[in-house]
Design a protein around this motif. Structure first.
Motif, short mmCIF file in Angstrom:
data_model
loop_
_atom_site.label_atom_id
_atom_site.label_comp_id
_atom_site.label_asym_id
_atom_site.label_seq_id
_atom_site.Cartn_x
_atom_site.Cartn_y
_atom_site.Cartn_z
N LEU A 79 0.83 -1.21 0.00
CA LEU A 79 0.00 0.00 0.00
C LEU A 79 0.86 1.26 0.00
N ILE A 80 0.54 2.15 -0.93
CA ILE A 80 1.20 3.45 -1.00
C ILE A 80 0.20 4.50 -0.54
N VAL A 81 0.65 5.45 0.27
CA VAL A 81 -0.16 6.61 0.64
C VAL A 81 0.52 7.83 0.05
N GLU A 82 -0.21 8.54 -0.79
CA GLU A 82 0.30 9.74 -1.44
C GLU A 82 -0.47 10.96 -0.95
N SER A 104 0.77 -1.39 -11.72
CA SER A 104 1.18 -2.55 -12.53
C SER A 104 2.09 -3.49 -11.74
N LEU A 105 2.69 -2.97 -10.66
CA LEU A 105 3.54 -3.80 -9.79
C LEU A 105 2.71 -4.56 -8.76
N GLY A 106 1.39 -4.31 -8.75
CA GLY A 106 0.52 -4.98 -7.79
C GLY A 106 0.27 -4.15 -6.54
N LEU A 107 0.64 -2.87 -6.58
CA LEU A 107 0.48 -2.00 -5.42
C LEU A 107 -0.87 -1.26 -5.49
N LYS A 108 -1.38 -0.91 -4.33
CA LYS A 108 -2.60 -0.11 -4.24
C LYS A 108 -2.19 1.27 -3.73
N ILE A 109 -2.92 2.30 -4.19
CA ILE A 109 -2.57 3.68 -3.84
C ILE A 109 -3.75 4.39 -3.22
N PHE A 110 -3.52 4.93 -2.03
CA PHE A 110 -4.50 5.76 -1.34
C PHE A 110 -4.02 7.19 -1.47
N LYS A 126 -10.09 8.08 8.86
CA LYS A 126 -11.26 7.20 8.70
C LYS A 126 -11.32 6.68 7.25
N ASP A 127 -11.06 7.56 6.28
CA ASP A 127 -11.04 7.14 4.87
C ASP A 127 -9.94 6.10 4.64
N LEU A 128 -8.79 6.27 5.29
CA LEU A 128 -7.70 5.30 5.16
C LEU A 128 -8.13 3.95 5.75
N GLU A 129 -8.75 3.99 6.91
CA GLU A 129 -9.28 2.76 7.50
C GLU A 129 -10.20 2.04 6.51
N ASN A 130 -11.15 2.80 5.94
CA ASN A 130 -12.11 2.23 5.00
C ASN A 130 -11.41 1.66 3.77
N PHE A 131 -10.40 2.36 3.25
CA PHE A 131 -9.64 1.90 2.09
C PHE A 131 -8.94 0.57 2.40
#
Length: 138
Positions: A79-82, A104-110, A126-131
């Motif tokens: 997981l990436i947080v930007e 494309s590397l299989g990562l998810k981005i918040f 809270k949004d991060l928790e939900n993500f």
């Protein structure tokens, strides 16, 4: 079955470690500069997640992945947080290419805005928790 990393609101969160991520060592000097810069929204967010204080999840700050430096990274989730500031308004095409590459590397981005971290931090968390629950919960 995937190993459980933690629980959020009683929902098990499964590990999603992405192996063999590319790394460009030429970015190391820039990485240190970015850490020292102390961007306010990043410092505020870091205080919320450092030392596993967000649901016992370990965050890295300023991580090199390929030819990019991401703001925050959770190894055990992929997981990436930007945190996007005003400069991102000027580089939408770059951000889109960057996001497609990282995904494309299989990562998810918040993604969250600099403004929201500074002014709506409880909503951001809270949004991060939900993500995390939506993407890694069972």
């Amino acid at each position: 079955m995937k190993e459980i990393l933690t629980q959020i609101n009683g929902i098990p969160i499964h590990k999603n470690f992405v192996e063999n991520l590319p790394y460009n060592p030429k970015l190391k000097a820039l990485l240190n500069e970015k850490r020292k810069a102390g961007i306010l929204s990043e410092v505020i967010f870091w205080k919320q997640v450092r030392a596993k204080s967000f649901h016992h999840i370990d965050f890295d700050r300023q991580r090199i992945i390929g030819n990019y430096i991401v703001d925050f990274y959770v190894k055990k989730l992929g997981l990436i947080v930007e945190i996007d500031g005003w400069s991102h308004d000027l580089k939408k095409d770059y951000d889109e290419l960057r996001q497609k590459y990282l995904e494309s590397l299989g990562l998810k981005i918040f993604r969250v805005t600099d403004f929201d971290v500074k002014n709506n931090l409880s909503v951001v968390m809270k949004d991060l928790e939900n993500f995390v629950v939506e993407n890694y919960g069972c």
